[in-house]
Design a protein around this motif. Structure first.
Motif, PDB file in Angstrom:
ATOM      1  N   ARG A  11       0.844  -1.187   0.000  1.00 33.81           N
ATOM      2  CA  ARG A  11       0.000   0.000   0.000  1.00 33.81           C
ATOM      3  C   ARG A  11       0.885   1.245   0.000  1.00 33.81           C
ATOM      4  N   ASP A  13       0.855   5.227   1.412  1.00 30.77           N
ATOM      5  CA  ASP A  13       0.238   6.282   2.218  1.00 30.77           C
ATOM      6  C   ASP A  13       0.853   7.626   1.842  1.00 30.77           C
ATOM      7  N   LYS A  14      -0.001   8.654   1.782  1.00 31.64           N
ATOM      8  CA  LYS A  14       0.468   9.989   1.443  1.00 31.64           C
ATOM      9  C   LYS A  14      -0.112  11.009   2.410  1.00 31.64           C
ATOM     10  N   SER A  15       0.603  12.098   2.582  1.00 30.78           N
ATOM     11  CA  SER A  15       0.126  13.211   3.392  1.00 30.78           C
ATOM     12  C   SER A  15       0.776  14.488   2.883  1.00 30.78           C
ATOM     13  N   SER A  64       3.282   8.590  11.079  1.00 30.36           N
ATOM     14  CA  SER A  64       3.247   9.985  10.659  1.00 30.36           C
ATOM     15  C   SER A  64       3.551  10.884  11.841  1.00 30.36           C
ATOM     16  N   TRP A  99       8.187  10.728   6.763  1.00 30.75           N
ATOM     17  CA  TRP A  99       7.538   9.730   7.602  1.00 30.75           C
ATOM     18  C   TRP A  99       8.598   8.935   8.369  1.00 30.75           C
TER      19      TRP A  99
END
Length: 299
Positions: A11, A13-15, A64, A99
């Motif tokens: 997977r 994940d982004k922010s 995060s 991260w």
């Protein structure tokens, strides 16, 4: 073939709270594992252990950072004595904030003896964490005294053992469960200058020491008393009563390292006794191989 299993997942994940570069805003995560039921093999002939399974997994995770962002933020601090508004800088712009990354390798065994008298599992974990978020001190002329960023790395190894023993069957059921954990971790990297010596001995202060556990216990060397009963410390290899220099000297090389302040060995022993619809559980916890500081005189 049910003797072998393979699993995996991926997977992304982004922010948008982190970094100015796209590669810092995203973290790819994956896990993969295999399982082998050894007791199902044709060559397996251990009759007293009819169930034996081996597991091996590896996965990555990304934490995060909280209460911090790539843009500069401030906090209102009320008014100064002149009536002017006062603001404080929480953090400067953190364009390279990333991260936290953690990789975990797990090898384990599940087993069960004949007639289910003894069953449980043994697991070995090896973790490596990088880009851990923490505080580091910066030049006061920047407008702040510390900056949050990816400043640290850690490794940890732990052994987990779970044993269940069926002591008695019906009409009265009695099962004993033993949990055992051995933990060994160390800070392998920390991008900050050394703290004054007193901070490494203050239990209210988290002063990081490289190649030591996260919460180490240090103390100042004792070199006896003078004729008036005042203690001697250690400074530059000799006895000294220059207390300000002793406690203010940078680093922990002149301090005595006792060990960790969190248990390296811990677990629980629980007895479950059941009769019809009633169950009684009695548990006892144990902790070993750690130190705690007993408060005495405070100079």
């Amino acid at each position: 073939n049910t003797r072998y299993t393979i699993s995996g997942s991926v997977r992304l994940d982004k922010s948008n709270l982190y970094g100015s570069a796209a590669r810092d805003r995203a973290v790819p995560l994956f896990s993969t594992g295999i399982g082998w039921i050894i007791s199902s093999e044709h060559f397996y002939e251990v009759r007293w252990l009819p169930e034996l399974k081996f597991r091996l997994t590896y996965g990555t995770s990304g934490n995060s950072p909280t209460n911090v962002a790539s843009i500069s933020t401030i906090s209102r601090g009320g008014l100064n004595p002149n009536g002017d508004p006062v603001n404080s800088i929480n953090n400067p712009p953190l364009h390279s904030l990333r991260w936290e990354r953690i990789g975990t390798l797990n090898a384990g065994l599940n087993f069960r003896t004949k007639n289910n008298f003894l069953y449980g599992s043994v697991d070995l974990y090896m973790r490596k964490a990088s880009d851990l978020v923490g505080l580091s001190r910066v030049d006061y002329t920047t407008g702040t005294y510390s900056m949050t960023g990816n400043h640290a790395a850690m490794t940890s190894h732990n052994l987990d053992v779970l044993l269940n023993i069926e002591m008695m069957a019906k009409p009265i059921e009695w099962r004993t469960t033993l949990l055992f954990t051995f933990l060994n971790e160390a800070v392998t990297e920390y991008q900050d200058t050394l703290y004054p010596a007193w901070r490494y001995t203050d239990p209210q202060d988290l002063a990081i020491a490289r190649n030591k556990p996260l919460y180490p216990v240090f103390s100042f060397p004792y070199r006896g008393l003078d004729q008036l009963g005042n203690p001697y410390g250690l400074l530059n290899g000799g006895k000294s009563q220059d207390y300000l220099s002793i406690v203010g000297r940078s680093g922990y090389n002149d301090l005595i390292y006792h060990g960790r302040s969190t248990p390296a060995i811990f677990g629980m022993l629980t007895n479950h006794i059941g009769w019809k619809s009633f169950t009684l559980s009695i548990s006892a916890q144990y902790k070993f191989n750690y130190y705690f500081r007993r408060y005495s005189a405070n100079y």
